[in-house]
Design a protein around this motif. Structure first.
Motif, PDB file in Angstrom:
ATOM      1  N   GLY A 207       0.789  -1.220   0.000  1.00  0.00           N
ATOM      2  CA  GLY A 207       0.000   0.000   0.000  1.00  0.00           C
ATOM      3  C   GLY A 207       0.820   1.268   0.000  1.00  0.00           C
ATOM      4  N   LEU A 208       1.886   1.288  -0.807  1.00  0.00           N
ATOM      5  CA  LEU A 208       2.754   2.469  -0.865  1.00  0.00           C
ATOM      6  C   LEU A 208       2.054   3.648  -1.538  1.00  0.00           C
ATOM      7  CD1 LEU A 208       4.951   0.386  -0.125  1.00  0.00           C
ATOM      8  CD2 LEU A 208       6.451   1.524  -1.761  1.00  0.00           C
ATOM      9  N   PRO A 209       2.430   4.882  -1.159  1.00  0.00           N
ATOM     10  CA  PRO A 209       1.946   6.054  -1.886  1.00  0.00           C
ATOM     11  C   PRO A 209       2.351   5.983  -3.355  1.00  0.00           C
ATOM     12  CG  PRO A 209       3.030   6.696   0.159  1.00  0.00           C
ATOM     13  CD  PRO A 209       3.310   5.245  -0.037  1.00  0.00           C
ATOM     14  N   VAL A 210       1.584   6.597  -4.228  1.00  0.00           N
ATOM     15  CA  VAL A 210       1.854   6.484  -5.663  1.00  0.00           C
ATOM     16  C   VAL A 210       2.952   7.438  -6.134  1.00  0.00           C
ATOM     17  CG1 VAL A 210      -0.450   5.636  -6.205  1.00  0.00           C
ATOM     18  CG2 VAL A 210      -0.014   8.105  -6.198  1.00  0.00           C
ATOM     19  N   ASP A 211       3.254   8.472  -5.351  1.00  0.00           N
ATOM     20  CA  ASP A 211       4.313   9.377  -5.779  1.00  0.00           C
ATOM     21  C   ASP A 211       5.671   8.857  -5.310  1.00  0.00           C
ATOM     22  OD1 ASP A 211       5.170  11.449  -3.216  1.00  0.00           O
ATOM     23  OD2 ASP A 211       3.300  10.298  -3.066  1.00  0.00           O
ATOM     24  N   PRO A 212       6.696   8.938  -6.161  1.00  0.00           N
ATOM     25  CA  PRO A 212       8.005   8.365  -5.841  1.00  0.00           C
ATOM     26  C   PRO A 212       8.607   8.873  -4.532  1.00  0.00           C
ATOM     27  CG  PRO A 212       7.892   8.887  -8.168  1.00  0.00           C
ATOM     28  CD  PRO A 212       6.649   9.447  -7.545  1.00  0.00           C
ATOM     29  N   GLU A 213       8.507  10.177  -4.283  1.00  0.00           N
ATOM     30  CA  GLU A 213       9.127  10.736  -3.079  1.00  0.00           C
ATOM     31  C   GLU A 213       8.415  10.249  -1.827  1.00  0.00           C
ATOM     32  OE1 GLU A 213      12.127  12.276  -1.272  1.00  0.00           O
ATOM     33  OE2 GLU A 213      11.948  12.545  -3.449  1.00  0.00           O
ATOM     34  N   GLY A 214       7.089  10.219  -1.879  1.00  0.00           N
ATOM     35  CA  GLY A 214       6.326   9.747  -0.732  1.00  0.00           C
ATOM     36  C   GLY A 214       6.578   8.275  -0.445  1.00  0.00           C
ATOM     37  N   ALA A 216       9.320   6.603  -1.230  1.00  0.00           N
ATOM     38  CA  ALA A 216      10.694   6.464  -0.743  1.00  0.00           C
ATOM     39  C   ALA A 216      10.785   6.783   0.745  1.00  0.00           C
ATOM     40  CB  ALA A 216      11.622   7.383  -1.538  1.00  0.00           C
ATOM     41  N   GLU A 217      10.134   7.847   1.161  1.00  0.00           N
ATOM     42  CA  GLU A 217      10.161   8.230   2.574  1.00  0.00           C
ATOM     43  C   GLU A 217       9.414   7.213   3.434  1.00  0.00           C
ATOM     44  OE1 GLU A 217       8.649  12.160   2.928  1.00  0.00           O
ATOM     45  OE2 GLU A 217      10.303  13.094   1.818  1.00  0.00           O
ATOM     46  N   CYS A 240      18.197   3.084   0.180  1.00  0.00           N
ATOM     47  CA  CYS A 240      16.826   2.603   0.088  1.00  0.00           C
ATOM     48  C   CYS A 240      15.921   3.668  -0.519  1.00  0.00           C
ATOM     49  CB  CYS A 240      16.314   2.206   1.473  1.00  0.00           C
ATOM     50  SG  CYS A 240      14.610   1.625   1.483  1.00  0.00           S
ATOM     51  N   GLN A 241      16.042   4.876  -0.049  1.00  0.00           N
ATOM     52  CA  GLN A 241      15.223   5.958  -0.605  1.00  0.00           C
ATOM     53  C   GLN A 241      15.486   6.142  -2.092  1.00  0.00           C
ATOM     54  OE1 GLN A 241      14.599   9.628   1.609  1.00  0.00           O
ATOM     55  NE2 GLN A 241      15.640   8.741   3.378  1.00  0.00           N
TER      56      GLN A 241
END
Length: 256
Positions: A207-214, A216-217, A240-241
């Motif tokens: 369930g990761l956020p769809v934006d890459p930066e979000g 990664a964090e 990892c980020q």
């Protein structure tokens, strides 16, 4: 030096399982890591006569026998089309072609090594394992089971579901053990990320956020990283980020 007292090639899975229950017995697999150990083995069990060296395709899945080599994964057209090349990417840096011609899927998964590229990808794409006694379960569930159990890994099952997949790793040199492994998969309406070589074994986040930066964090903030000779904990967290960010961007660029 590895010292083997008895070498056996069972003709049935039941016979192999019975042998596996003996104290001091070990299943050989590809025998690439095993031969480097200094230990005595009572009974060495070779599964090569059991027909587990094939990849079988059905309507709903790919069934990968435990004795299939990593090179077979690397060159299998169907698996690489399904995973957008992530299957080949997950093994191409493992030592060299000669090594991958011998190393087996079963040995790579059963060992649940922290540095396992293969475990990381199979976990992310929702693959399952079939154990002779334990039955079918997800790779994620299998990875959490006790390492002391004496069962046989028969096959790995990859569902033929629509997916986008990316595999990335960071290494200090091309064929070295990974500093960090990262697999991302968009499937079943969500994004799953598995990260290994932390240096512990891979774990899965869903369930990761769809934006890459979000994304990664979220991943770097959730996981614990440790230090060893290859890298420190802080470096792994930063890597990892970077890998998750790159992987998310690559997912967006893939065609559905």
């Amino acid at each position: 030096m590895l010292r083997i007292k008895t070498y056996v090639r069972p003709q049935t899975l039941e016979a192999a399982w019975q042998l596996c229950q003996k104290k001091g017995s070990v299943v050989l697999g590809g025998m690439l890591w095993l031969k480097m150990q200094d230990r005595a083995v009572g009974t060495a069990i070779d599964l090569q006569d059991l027909g587990l060296d094939r990849i079988k395709e059905t309507k709903d899945s790919y069934s990968i026998g435990a004795m299939v080599t990593l090179r077979n994964l690397e060159t299998h057209v169907g698996l690489n089309v399904l995973t957008h090349g992530a299957m080949a990417d997950s093994v191409k840096h493992i030592v060299g072609v000669q090594f991958r011609n011998v190393a087996t899927v079963g040995g790579s998964i059963w060992g649940r090594f922290g540095f396992s590229d293969v475990l990381t990808l199979f976990m992310a794409i929702g693959a399952q394992v079939e154990l002779y006694q334990g039955g079918v379960m997800t790779v994620e569930e299998f990875a959490a089971r006790p390492r002391t159990e004496r069962d046989l890994l028969v096959r790995v099952i990859v569902p033929k579901k629509p997916m986008k997949a990316v595999y990335l790793s960071q290494r200090n040199s091309a064929t070295d053990f990974p500093v960090l492994t990262c697999a991302l998969c968009e499937r079943d309406g969500g994004i799953t990320c598995a990260v290994g070589a932390r240096p512990a074994q891979a774990v899965c986040l869903k369930g990761l956020p769809v934006d890459p930066e979000g994304a990664a964090e979220a991943v770097a903030g959730e996981l614990h990283f440790g230090s060893n000779l290859r890298a420190g904990a802080e470096y792994r967290a930063r890597i990892c980020q970077a890998l998750v960010r790159r992987g998310m961007t690559a997912l967006k660029e893939q065609e559905g």
